[in-house]
Write an enzyme that holds these catalytic residues in place. Structure first.
Site, PDB file in Angstrom:
ATOM      1  CB  THR A  82      -5.647  -4.355   2.045  1.00  0.00           C
ATOM      2  OG1 THR A  82      -5.910  -2.987   1.757  1.00  0.00           O
ATOM      3  CG2 THR A  82      -4.199  -4.524   2.408  1.00  0.00           C
ATOM      4  CB  ILE A 100      -3.399  -2.180  -2.319  1.00  0.00           C
ATOM      5  CG1 ILE A 100      -1.995  -2.257  -2.902  1.00  0.00           C
ATOM      6  CG2 ILE A 100      -4.047  -3.572  -2.343  1.00  0.00           C
ATOM      7  CD1 ILE A 100      -1.091  -3.283  -2.223  1.00  0.00           C
ATOM      8  CG  ASP A 101     -10.399  -0.948  -3.635  1.00  0.00           C
ATOM      9  OD1 ASP A 101     -10.724  -0.598  -2.485  1.00  0.00           O
ATOM     10  OD2 ASP A 101     -11.208  -1.386  -4.467  1.00  0.00           O
ATOM     11  CG  ASP A 158      -7.779   2.234  -2.477  1.00  0.00           C
ATOM     12  OD1 ASP A 158      -6.741   1.807  -1.941  1.00  0.00           O
ATOM     13  OD2 ASP A 158      -8.913   1.855  -2.166  1.00  0.00           O
ATOM     14  CD  GLU A 187      -6.927   2.878   1.957  1.00  0.00           C
ATOM     15  OE1 GLU A 187      -6.731   2.367   0.840  1.00  0.00           O
ATOM     16  OE2 GLU A 187      -7.290   2.225   2.943  1.00  0.00           O
ATOM     17  CG  ASP A 241     -12.598   2.496  -1.005  1.00  0.00           C
ATOM     18  OD1 ASP A 241     -11.572   1.991  -1.491  1.00  0.00           O
ATOM     19  OD2 ASP A 241     -12.759   2.680   0.211  1.00  0.00           O
ATOM     20  CG  ASP A 258      -1.920  -1.039   1.306  1.00  0.00           C
ATOM     21  OD1 ASP A 258      -3.060  -0.795   0.919  1.00  0.00           O
ATOM     22  OD2 ASP A 258      -1.574  -2.154   1.743  1.00  0.00           O
TER      23      ASP A 258
HETATM   24  N1  A2P Z   1     -15.919  -1.505   7.467  1.00  0.00           N
HETATM   25  C1  A2P Z   1     -15.868  -1.333   6.155  1.00  0.00           C
HETATM   26  N2  A2P Z   1     -17.011  -1.296   5.418  1.00  0.00           N
HETATM   27  C2  A2P Z   1     -16.960  -1.145   4.087  1.00  0.00           C
HETATM   28  N3  A2P Z   1     -15.793  -1.014   3.375  1.00  0.00           N
HETATM   29  C3  A2P Z   1     -14.628  -1.034   4.054  1.00  0.00           C
HETATM   30  C4  A2P Z   1     -14.608  -1.205   5.461  1.00  0.00           C
HETATM   31  N4  A2P Z   1     -13.312  -1.208   5.868  1.00  0.00           N
HETATM   32  C5  A2P Z   1     -12.542  -1.039   4.754  1.00  0.00           C
HETATM   33  N5  A2P Z   1     -13.327  -0.938   3.660  1.00  0.00           N
HETATM   34  C6  A2P Z   1     -12.903  -0.732   2.286  1.00  0.00           C
HETATM   35  O1  A2P Z   1     -13.728  -1.500   1.438  1.00  0.00           O
HETATM   36  C7  A2P Z   1     -13.033  -1.759   0.259  1.00  0.00           C
HETATM   37  C8  A2P Z   1     -12.981  -3.212  -0.065  1.00  0.00           C
HETATM   38  O2  A2P Z   1     -14.121  -3.425  -0.692  1.00  0.00           O
HETATM   39  P1  A2P Z   1     -14.637  -4.859  -0.888  1.00  0.00           P
HETATM   40  O3  A2P Z   1     -15.201  -5.245   0.423  1.00  0.00           O
HETATM   41  O4  A2P Z   1     -15.650  -4.601  -1.931  1.00  0.00           O
HETATM   42  O5  A2P Z   1     -13.497  -5.696  -1.325  1.00  0.00           O
HETATM   43  C9  A2P Z   1     -11.696  -1.332   0.440  1.00  0.00           C
HETATM   44  O6  A2P Z   1     -11.568  -0.056  -0.090  1.00  0.00           O
HETATM   45  C10 A2P Z   1     -11.534  -1.282   1.912  1.00  0.00           C
HETATM   46  O7  A2P Z   1     -10.463  -0.517   2.105  1.00  0.00           O
HETATM   47  P2  A2P Z   1      -8.963  -0.954   1.591  1.00  0.00           P
HETATM   48  O8  A2P Z   1      -8.684  -0.106   0.375  1.00  0.00           O
HETATM   49  O9  A2P Z   1      -8.180  -0.575   2.743  1.00  0.00           O
HETATM   50  O10 A2P Z   1      -8.944  -2.416   1.274  1.00  0.00           O
HETATM   51 MG    MG Z   2     -10.095   0.793  -0.982  1.00  0.00          MG
HETATM   52 MG    MG Z   3      -6.608   0.624  -0.089  1.00  0.00          MG
HETATM   53 MG    MG Z   4      -6.872   0.208   3.367  1.00  0.00          MG
END
Ligand code: A2P
Ligand code: MG
Ligand code: MG
Ligand code: MG
Length: 355
Positions: free
Chosen positions: A144, A141-142, A139, A77, A286, A54
């Site tokens: 993670t 890494i979306d 973002d 992010e 996101d 990330d």
């Molecule tokens: N509690 C949460 N509810 C919804 N989305 C979240 C939550 N915590 C992190 N995310 C973010 O949801 C996205 C992942 O989506 P999905 O569930 O569709 O795979 C990511 O962007 C993640 O952040 P991150 O970028 O840190 O991974």
């Molecule tokens: Mg994300």
């Molecule tokens: Mg991310």
């Molecule tokens: Mg994240």
């Protein structure tokens, strides 16, 4: 030049594709070298795992963007505060070597490889967003959790002008190039510019294909893999009513699969909260790139009540009513109505259960 003229955002598009490709090379290297043995994973306050990948990917993208567009603010992010802590020195060194090993990643000089400039590059993403400006969202890494599992994740970049997303670029190193032909290999970049359509190219930049192009025989509803991120029972009720088959996937890769025609619906609903906790506020990075991809592939995206998404409120998207995206407009209306009915049933059940 108008926002939608054929040449609009041509330079931005090429820079964004280059930035996403470089970041994808970094994330692939990090996965192969570090993640397989699950070392160097931090817990942020929101409990999401943050990895060397990330930080390194955000440093690479921000550096490319700032070189090309020094005055553009970036809403990213990640922030470098945790990396500054003495106890994280080893992690910091890993991030530096991940971004600095190769000059082609844009951080190659001795000066730029110094810890200070790397942390500064990450922190270039600290803009607060807002309505009346031109800004990038990053973002790095979306998904993670998908990245750590070796599943789907996405490197996501968008350009927003006065609250409207005008460019979206999403890199998905683990997506098959052709949905039905594994022999073609993996690794795609999805690109959309407002008024110019949506395209898929390979990670190496070849084989442009206009979206959508893949008619799936099954009507899939794409949803999060993570029960904490979405209301899975509610989605099940909607899917049963509309005869949709559930397909769990991490990250904005879901928007990419929907845009190329593999799925029928993207559905994300706020997960039930416990102990009076506020529902999670979704973040602009996101959904901004995924939303323009859907719209430019001819689809529709709104919140679960049919209201357009808001990208000019700040880093967050305000009250979370969930998101509905489809490639077929008529189906979009049916999903919004089915959600209302499913919520009504859910509320009625809760009332019955309360003495
Ligand atoms: N509690 C949460 N509810 C919804 N989305 C979240 C939550 N915590 C992190 N995310 C973010 O949801 C996205 C992942 O989506 P999905 O569930 O569709 O795979 C990511 O962007 C993640 O952040 P991150 O970028 O840190 O991974
Ligand atoms: Mg994300
Ligand atoms: Mg991310
Ligand atoms: Mg994240």
């Amino acid at each position: 030049m108008s926002l939608t003229s054929p040449e609009a955002f041509s330079v931005e598009k090429h820079v964004a594709i280059a930035a996403v490709r470089r970041a994808c090379l970094v994330t692939c290297t990090v996965f192969n070298q570090l993640v397989r043995d699950r070392t160097d994973i931090l817990q942020k306050e929101d409990e999401s795992p943050v990895t060397v990948g990330d930080y390194a990917a955000q440093a690479v993208i921000n550096t490319v963007l700032k070189n090309a567009f020094p005055n553009d603010p970036i809403v990213g992010e990640e922030g470098a505060d945790a990396l500054r802590q003495g106890s994280n020195a080893r992690l910091r060194e890993r991030v530096i070597s991940s971004t600095g090993e190769k000059a082609q990643w844009g951080l190659g000089s001795e000066h730029e490889r110094s810890s200070g400039s790397l942390l500064k590059a990450i922190d270039e993403g600290n803009d607060t967003g807002g309505p009346n400006k031109r800004m990038w969202t990053v973002d790095p890494i979306d998904g993670t959790k998908g990245f750590l599992r070796g599943g789907q994740y996405a490197v996501c970049l968008s350009l927003i002008v006065n609250s409207q997303v005008v460019l979206g670029v999403i890199g998905c190193p683990n997506i098959q190039i052709h949905p039905a032909n594994p022999d073609e290999g993996k690794g795609c970049i999805f690109v959309a510019v407002r008024g110019q359509g949506a395209f898929q190219i390979t990670l190496s930049g070849t084989g442009a294909v206009k979206l959508p192009y893949f008619p799936s025989e099954t009507s899939y509803v794409l949803q999060s893999e993570e029960p904490k991120h979405t209301n899975i029972p509610l989605i099940k009720r909607v899917s049963d009513e509309l005869n949709l088959t559930e397909w769990g996937m991490d990250s904005q890769a879901k928007y990419c699969c929907l845009a190329r025609g593999e799925g029928a619906v993207y559905l994300r609903m706020p997960a039930p909260t416990v102990g009076g906790k506020q529902p999670y506020e979704e973040r602009i990075w996101d959904h901004a790139p995924g939303s323009i991809l859907i719209e430019e592939a001819g689809g529709k995206i709104t919140d679960s009540e049919g209201t357009p998404l808001r990208f000019g409120l700040g880093r967050g998207m305000g009250e979370n009513r969930g998101f509905v995206a489809t490639v077929d407009e008529e189906l979009h209306g049916r999903v919004v109505s089915a959600i209302k009915r499913a919520q009504f049933t859910e509320d009625a059940k809760k009332t019955k259960a309360t003495p």
